[in-house]
Motif scaffolding. Structure first.
Motif, PDB file in Angstrom:
ATOM      1  N   PHE A 150       0.861  -1.226   0.063  1.00  0.00           N
ATOM      2  CA  PHE A 150       0.048   0.140  -0.064  1.00  0.00           C
ATOM      3  C   PHE A 150       0.842   1.313   0.162  1.00  0.00           C
ATOM      4  CE2 PHE A 150      -2.965  -2.860   2.547  1.00  0.00           C
ATOM      5  CZ  PHE A 150      -3.524  -3.327   1.475  1.00  0.00           C
ATOM      6  N   LYS A 154       0.930   4.239  -2.738  1.00  0.00           N
ATOM      7  CA  LYS A 154       0.516   5.500  -2.186  1.00  0.00           C
ATOM      8  C   LYS A 154       1.647   6.473  -2.768  1.00  0.00           C
ATOM      9  CE  LYS A 154      -0.513   8.303   1.616  1.00  0.00           C
ATOM     10  NZ  LYS A 154      -0.825   8.434   3.011  1.00  0.00           N
ATOM     11  N   THR A 208      -6.968  -0.902  -4.033  1.00  0.00           N
ATOM     12  CA  THR A 208      -5.994   0.186  -3.396  1.00  0.00           C
ATOM     13  C   THR A 208      -6.171   1.569  -4.220  1.00  0.00           C
ATOM     14  OG1 THR A 208      -4.485  -1.510  -2.881  1.00  0.00           O
ATOM     15  CG2 THR A 208      -3.474   0.685  -2.858  1.00  0.00           C
ATOM     16  N   SER A 209      -6.271   1.376  -5.524  1.00  0.00           N
ATOM     17  CA  SER A 209      -6.416   2.541  -6.415  1.00  0.00           C
ATOM     18  C   SER A 209      -7.773   3.253  -5.950  1.00  0.00           C
ATOM     19  CB  SER A 209      -6.390   2.048  -7.939  1.00  0.00           C
ATOM     20  OG  SER A 209      -5.408   1.630  -8.445  1.00  0.00           O
ATOM     21  N   SER A 274     -11.919  -1.760  -0.173  1.00  0.00           N
ATOM     22  CA  SER A 274     -11.303  -0.421  -0.471  1.00  0.00           C
ATOM     23  C   SER A 274     -11.371   0.578   0.760  1.00  0.00           C
ATOM     24  CB  SER A 274     -11.852   0.395  -1.657  1.00  0.00           C
ATOM     25  OG  SER A 274     -13.066   0.634  -1.294  1.00  0.00           O
ATOM     26  N   ILE A 277      -8.684  -0.979   3.449  1.00  0.00           N
ATOM     27  CA  ILE A 277      -7.448  -0.142   2.974  1.00  0.00           C
ATOM     28  C   ILE A 277      -7.098   1.042   3.244  1.00  0.00           C
ATOM     29  CG2 ILE A 277      -5.820   0.391   0.830  1.00  0.00           C
ATOM     30  CD1 ILE A 277      -7.451  -1.916  -0.451  1.00  0.00           C
ATOM     31  N   LYS A 278      -8.355   1.992   3.258  1.00  0.00           N
ATOM     32  CA  LYS A 278      -8.195   3.226   3.701  1.00  0.00           C
ATOM     33  C   LYS A 278      -7.823   3.587   5.122  1.00  0.00           C
ATOM     34  CE  LYS A 278     -11.472   5.584   0.440  1.00  0.00           C
ATOM     35  NZ  LYS A 278     -12.702   6.236   0.353  1.00  0.00           N
ATOM     36  N   VAL A 281      -4.147   3.125   5.252  1.00  0.00           N
ATOM     37  CA  VAL A 281      -2.967   3.991   4.509  1.00  0.00           C
ATOM     38  C   VAL A 281      -3.378   5.314   4.479  1.00  0.00           C
ATOM     39  CG1 VAL A 281      -2.573   2.126   2.727  1.00  0.00           C
ATOM     40  CG2 VAL A 281      -4.111   3.775   2.237  1.00  0.00           C
TER      41      VAL A 281
END
Length: 282
Positions: A150, A154, A208-209, A274, A277-278, A281
Motif C-alpha cells: 500500500f 501511495k 488500493t487505487s 477499499s 485499505i483506507k 493507508v
C-alpha cells in the motif's frame, strides 16, 4: 467466568482484549504478557499477569484460576523454538484445568503444504491430545500484512508482487473481534476457517487505487525481481528474501479459501476492501 488473553501486548492481543471487554466485564479478563510495564500501560483497567511462553513455570502460574483462554500463537524465530513455546502453553492450560481454549492457527493447518502451517498443526495436535474443549481459529491473511504494498502504491503509484494466486485478506481487527466472539460463545465449533473473500494481488491493487483515489500501476514480477526491487528500496538481501517469503503461502494456494465463517461469527459483512485499505493507508 474468568477469561485470559495470552501475548496480550501484541497488536492482535490488544484488539482481542478490546473486543472481549465489550462482551464481558473487565474484572473478568486477565491479560498475560512478558513485559509488565508495557502491559500495565496498555491495560490500566485489567489484571495483568506475567506469562512467558519460554518458561513453563511462568505461563503455568499466569493461567491459575482461568476458565477460558485465547491462546495467541507466538512469532517464529525466537530464542526458544515455537514448538517448545506452544507445548509450554498447552501444558500450562492442562495443568490448570482450563475448560476451553481458542487457539489462533493457520488456514487448513492440518493439510496445508506451506511450512508456515507446520507449527500450527503440531499445536492443534497438542491441544487435541489434552481432551480440553477447544476452537481452532484458522486465520487467513491480515490486510495489514500488505502495508508495504500500500505504501508503494501511495508514494510511487506503483506496487509489485510475485505470488500469482489468491488470499483472503481482511482487517486484523475483524479476526480479533471474531476471536473474542468465539471465546465467549456458549456453543463454539471446533474449527473456524476465518478469511475474507479470496482475491488476487491485481484485485487488491484495484481496491488500493479506489482507496487512494488515483490510478496505481500493479505489476507482477518474478520472485527474484521482487527481491531486487526491495533491495533497491534499501533492504539488505536477507531481509528482502524474508519479505519475499511472506508471499509463498499465497503462491502455493494455501490461502485460497472461500469460507464464510468470519462474517458469520462477526454477525455482519466484512468491511468493504477499499474502505478497509483506507483505514491502513490514510
Amino acid at each position: 467466568m474468568k477469561y485470559a488473553v495470552t501475548a496480550a501486548t501484541g497488536n492482535f492481543g490488544q484488539l482481542a482484549v478490546k473486543y472481549l471487554s465489550q462482551l464481558t466485564s473487565s474484572k473478568d479478563i486477565v491479560v498475560i504478557a512478558r513485559n509488565r510495564e508495557k502491559a500495565e500501560k496498555l491495560f490500566p483497567n485489567f489484571e495483568v499477569r506475567i506469562g512467558d511462553y519460554d518458561k513453563q513455570t511462568s505461563i503455568t502460574e499466569a493461567l491459575q484460576g482461568i476458565d477460558r483462554v485465547l491462546f495467541i500463537s507466538s512469532q517464529p524465530g525466537g530464542k526458544v523454538d515455537r514448538k517448545v513455546q506452544h507445548q509450554n502453553v498447552v501444558n500450562a492450560i492442562q495443568a490448570n484445568h482450563v475448560s476451553f481454549v481458542a487457539y489462533t492457527s493457520f488456514a487448513h493447518a492440518q493439510s496445508s503444504p506451506t511450512p508456515l502451517a507446520q507449527d500450527h498443526k503440531l499445536t492443534e495436535d497438542m491441544i487435541i491430545k489434552t481432551n480440553i474443549a477447544h476452537s481452532f481459529l484458522r486465520n487467513n491473511w491480515y490486510l495489514e500484512n500488505e502495508a508495504g504494498f500500500f505504501a508503494s502504491a501511495k508514494e510511487a503509484q506503483k506496487a509489485v508482487y510475485w505470488a500469482d494466486n489468491c488470499a483472503g485478506w481482511a482487517l486484523e481487527s475483524e479476526y480479533a473481534q471474531a476471536a473474542a466472539n468465539v471465546l465467549t460463545s456458549s456453543e463454539p465449533r471446533e474449527v473456524y476457517e476465518f478469511t475474507g473473500k479470496p482475491i488476487t494481488y491485481q484485485e487488491l491493487g484495484q481496491a488500493t487505487s479506489e482507496a487512494l483515489g488515483k490510478k496505481c500501476s500493479i505489476l507482477q514480477v518474478s520472485r527474484e525481481d521482487y527481491i531486487a526491487d526491495l533491495e533497491n528500496k534499501g533492504l539488505d538481501h536477507s531481509t528482502a528474501t524474508l519479505y519475499a517469503s511472506f508471499q509463498e503461502p499465497i503462491a502455493s494456494g494455501s490461502l485460497n479459501e472461500t469460507s464464510s465463517d468470519l462474517p458469520l461469527v462477526l454477525g455482519h459483512p466484512l468491511t468493504d476492501l477499499s474502505a478497509a485499505i483506507k483505514k491502513i493507508v490514510l
